[in-house]
Design a protein around this motif. Structure first.
Motif, PDB file in Angstrom:
ATOM      1  N   GLY A  39       0.893  -1.036  -0.135  1.00  0.00           N
ATOM      2  CA  GLY A  39      -0.213   0.045   0.263  1.00  0.00           C
ATOM      3  C   GLY A  39       0.620   1.461  -0.178  1.00  0.00           C
ATOM      4  O   GLY A  39       0.470   2.364  -0.466  1.00  0.00           O
ATOM      5  N   GLN A  40       2.100   1.037   0.489  1.00  0.00           N
ATOM      6  CA  GLN A  40       2.995   2.186   0.592  1.00  0.00           C
ATOM      7  C   GLN A  40       3.658   2.914  -0.892  1.00  0.00           C
ATOM      8  O   GLN A  40       4.256   1.631  -1.503  1.00  0.00           O
ATOM      9  N   ALA A  41       3.421   3.943  -1.189  1.00  0.00           N
ATOM     10  CA  ALA A  41       4.172   4.283  -2.916  1.00  0.00           C
ATOM     11  C   ALA A  41       6.054   4.178  -2.501  1.00  0.00           C
ATOM     12  O   ALA A  41       6.538   4.564  -1.513  1.00  0.00           O
ATOM     13  N   PRO A  42       6.217   3.611  -3.341  1.00  0.00           N
ATOM     14  CA  PRO A  42       7.825   2.912  -3.152  1.00  0.00           C
ATOM     15  C   PRO A  42       8.543   4.692  -3.992  1.00  0.00           C
ATOM     16  O   PRO A  42       8.276   4.930  -4.496  1.00  0.00           O
ATOM     17  N   GLU A  43      10.018   4.146  -2.968  1.00  0.00           N
ATOM     18  CA  GLU A  43      10.430   6.079  -3.668  1.00  0.00           C
ATOM     19  C   GLU A  43      11.657   5.936  -4.208  1.00  0.00           C
ATOM     20  O   GLU A  43      12.257   5.103  -4.189  1.00  0.00           O
ATOM     21  N   VAL A  44      11.751   6.483  -5.763  1.00  0.00           N
ATOM     22  CA  VAL A  44      12.484   6.668  -6.504  1.00  0.00           C
ATOM     23  C   VAL A  44      13.389   8.349  -6.545  1.00  0.00           C
ATOM     24  O   VAL A  44      12.726   9.067  -6.119  1.00  0.00           O
ATOM     25  N   MET A 328      12.747   5.978 -17.650  1.00  0.00           N
ATOM     26  CA  MET A 328      11.223   6.141 -17.376  1.00  0.00           C
ATOM     27  C   MET A 328      10.775   6.923 -15.759  1.00  0.00           C
ATOM     28  O   MET A 328      11.949   7.884 -15.288  1.00  0.00           O
ATOM     29  N   LEU A 329      10.076   7.873 -16.283  1.00  0.00           N
ATOM     30  CA  LEU A 329       9.526   9.782 -15.922  1.00  0.00           C
ATOM     31  C   LEU A 329       8.684   9.228 -15.138  1.00  0.00           C
ATOM     32  O   LEU A 329       7.639   8.782 -15.099  1.00  0.00           O
ATOM     33  N   VAL A 330       8.331  10.125 -13.896  1.00  0.00           N
ATOM     34  CA  VAL A 330       7.021  10.753 -13.382  1.00  0.00           C
ATOM     35  C   VAL A 330       6.042  11.662 -14.002  1.00  0.00           C
ATOM     36  O   VAL A 330       6.309  12.592 -14.174  1.00  0.00           O
ATOM     37  N   LYS A 362      10.278  15.002 -15.067  1.00  0.00           N
ATOM     38  CA  LYS A 362      10.981  14.287 -13.680  1.00  0.00           C
ATOM     39  C   LYS A 362      11.695  12.734 -14.103  1.00  0.00           C
ATOM     40  O   LYS A 362      10.611  11.971 -14.353  1.00  0.00           O
ATOM     41  N   VAL A 363      13.123  12.618 -14.423  1.00  0.00           N
ATOM     42  CA  VAL A 363      13.578  11.456 -14.955  1.00  0.00           C
ATOM     43  C   VAL A 363      14.176  10.438 -13.844  1.00  0.00           C
ATOM     44  O   VAL A 363      15.130  11.288 -13.347  1.00  0.00           O
ATOM     45  N   ILE A 364      13.509   9.382 -14.077  1.00  0.00           N
ATOM     46  CA  ILE A 364      13.890   8.072 -12.554  1.00  0.00           C
ATOM     47  C   ILE A 364      15.556   7.912 -13.787  1.00  0.00           C
ATOM     48  O   ILE A 364      15.338   7.150 -13.527  1.00  0.00           O
ATOM     49  N   VAL A 365      15.938   8.189 -11.819  1.00  0.00           N
ATOM     50  CA  VAL A 365      17.006   7.720 -12.204  1.00  0.00           C
ATOM     51  C   VAL A 365      18.390   6.624 -10.906  1.00  0.00           C
ATOM     52  O   VAL A 365      19.267   6.241 -11.120  1.00  0.00           O
ATOM     53  N   SER A 366      17.157   6.999  -9.699  1.00  0.00           N
ATOM     54  CA  SER A 366      17.610   5.612  -8.651  1.00  0.00           C
ATOM     55  C   SER A 366      16.265   5.143  -8.306  1.00  0.00           C
ATOM     56  O   SER A 366      15.355   6.171  -8.407  1.00  0.00           O
ATOM     57  N   GLN A 369      14.414  -0.384 -10.274  1.00  0.00           N
ATOM     58  CA  GLN A 369      14.483  -2.115  -9.967  1.00  0.00           C
ATOM     59  C   GLN A 369      13.487  -2.304  -9.024  1.00  0.00           C
ATOM     60  O   GLN A 369      12.457  -3.255  -8.906  1.00  0.00           O
ATOM     61  N   LYS A 370      12.937  -1.116  -7.979  1.00  0.00           N
ATOM     62  CA  LYS A 370      11.853  -1.190  -7.264  1.00  0.00           C
ATOM     63  C   LYS A 370      10.066  -0.639  -8.278  1.00  0.00           C
ATOM     64  O   LYS A 370       8.570  -1.331  -7.884  1.00  0.00           O
ATOM     65  N   ILE A 371      10.093  -0.687  -9.618  1.00  0.00           N
ATOM     66  CA  ILE A 371       9.119   0.222 -10.090  1.00  0.00           C
ATOM     67  C   ILE A 371       8.482  -0.866 -11.316  1.00  0.00           C
ATOM     68  O   ILE A 371       9.440  -1.418 -12.199  1.00  0.00           O
ATOM     69  N   LYS A 372       7.783  -0.474 -11.648  1.00  0.00           N
ATOM     70  CA  LYS A 372       6.924  -0.725 -13.249  1.00  0.00           C
ATOM     71  C   LYS A 372       6.413   0.238 -13.821  1.00  0.00           C
ATOM     72  O   LYS A 372       5.399   1.184 -13.028  1.00  0.00           O
TER      73      LYS A 372
END
Length: 391
Positions: A39-44, A328-330, A362-366, A369-372
């Motif tokens: 239920g918790q959103a992963p942190e990126v 991958m971006l938000v 906003k581009v994800i750089v770290s 591995q925890k997201i899709k």
């Protein structure tokens, strides 16, 4: 009897059913294992894309060459009396390096000086005689021929004096050559002769070599096409030059950056007719003599400046099996989105993106591995902006 038995079995079935319903109800009231974590959103970690004027540069191999090399040779014949410099030290233009025995040339100079004095005395005598004849000629106390001879004698004496003075000057120069000085400022190498050696006998003996290493040249090669492109970039203002010269940075053999910036000299360009490559010469200040002639270095030349360029750290760009770039971006909804981009040029540890992104994305750089795609995430600043990474 049979009726009682049937009622007993019916009660057991009913109780079992009620127990099962209770168990299921109890299980439904408890949260499933791992549900809270899901239920918790992963942190990126993300970087916010910003446009910038990005200099595009090329790195070329090159060699360090001295600006000037002076071979110090003996211009006077004689025995070397003294060496007055320390090998490998810095010397100034005009500094004494060797002294050659001046005695023979001193005697020649003294003889030439005496010849000048004699010629001067002869001229004075002839002038005095010519002056007397000039007074006597009008009253015919001397013949016209004697007066003419006196005038000619004065002119001959003047010529003899001039010749004697020229010989004296030559003797003075030769005597001065016994003091061997450095023609330029630079670093002197090892002495090629020792004290007591006979030099200048028949040829100009090499005594030492002085090399000017501040400033110093770096020669690199580049294709003629790239040189023309660089010239156009300079003319159109895409590359900012200083006094018409393109700034150059230098990478040393150990990978470190040379602290002093140089400039590209277009005045010293030659083209190899067999390869079509152009030799470019850059000039660098070298006050500490860190750059030595013959060193292998790499020169970074600015080729152009891309206006409003967008860059992404290399860790934020992924490649598909076909080699296409994606990031991958938000998105605005706070969810992960996969977007194809065009990233064909790498500068340092960033990719230059020419298509697919806009300033503010906003581009994800770290945390990749925890997201899709489609998952809501929590964003934090990755402390790695594209402009900083481009340095």
């Amino acid at each position: 009897m049979r009726a009682n038995t049937n009622r007993f079995h019916l009660r057991l079935t009913t109780l079992a059913a009620l127990a099962a319903v209770s168990v299921l109800s109890a299980c439904g009231d408890k949260p499933a294992a791992g549900a809270g974590a899901a239920g918790q959103a992963p942190e990126v970690g993300v970087v916010t894309i910003a446009s910038q004027n990005l200099p595009l540069s090329v790195e070329l191999p090159g060699r360090v060459n001295p600006v000037r090399v002076a071979e110090v040779r003996a211009r006077a014949a004689g025995i070397v009396l003294k060496q007055t410099f320390v090998e490998g030290s810095d010397v100034k233009a005009g500094q004494v390096l060797f002294r050659i025995d001046p005695a023979p040339l001193q005697a020649t100079f003294d003889s030439a000086t005496a010849a000048v004095a004699k010629a001067d005395a002869t001229l004075a005598q002839n002038k005095l005689q010519e002056s007397r004849y000039r007074e006597l000629a009008p009253v015919q106390a001397v013949s016209k021929q004697d007066y003419d001879n006196a005038q000619i004698a004065v002119k001959q004496a003047e010529a003899d004096l001039a010749s004697a003075k020229a010989a004296q000057q030559t003797a003075r120069l030769n005597l001065g050559y016994t003091t061997v000085t450095s023609p330029i400022s630079g670093r002197v190498g090892k002495a090629q002769v020792t004290e007591g050696a006979l030099v200048g006998q028949g040829d100009a003996t090499l005594m030492a070599t002085v090399t000017q290493t501040d400033p110093i040249y770096v020669d690199v090669t580049q294709s003629s096409t790239e040189v023309l492109r660089l010239r156009r970039s300079l003319q159109t203002g895409k590359v900012k030059g200083v006094d018409g010269a393109v700034p150059v940075k230098l990478v040393l053999e150990d990978g470190s950056i040379y602290p002093q910036a140089g400039k590209l000299l277009f005045s010293d360009i030659t083209v190899d007719q067999t390869t079509g490559m152009v030799t470019l010469r850059a000039e660098f200040p070298n006050p500490n003599h860190d750059l030595l002639p013959g060193m292998y270095v790499r020169a970074r030349l600015s080729q152009a400046v891309q206006d409003n360029a967008l860059t992404v750290p290399q860790m934020g760009v992924q490649r598909t099996s076909s080699g296409d770039a994606t990031v991958m971006l938000v998105n605005q909804e706070g969810k992960v989105e996969v977007r194809p981009v065009v990233a064909d040029t790498a500068i340092g540890n960033v990719w230059v993106v020419t298509k697919g992104l806009s300033a503010g994305d906003k581009v994800i750089v770290s945390g990749l591995q925890k997201i899709k795609p489609g998952v809501a995430v929590k964003t934090v600043d990755a402390n790695a902006s594209a402009p900083a990474a481009a340095k």
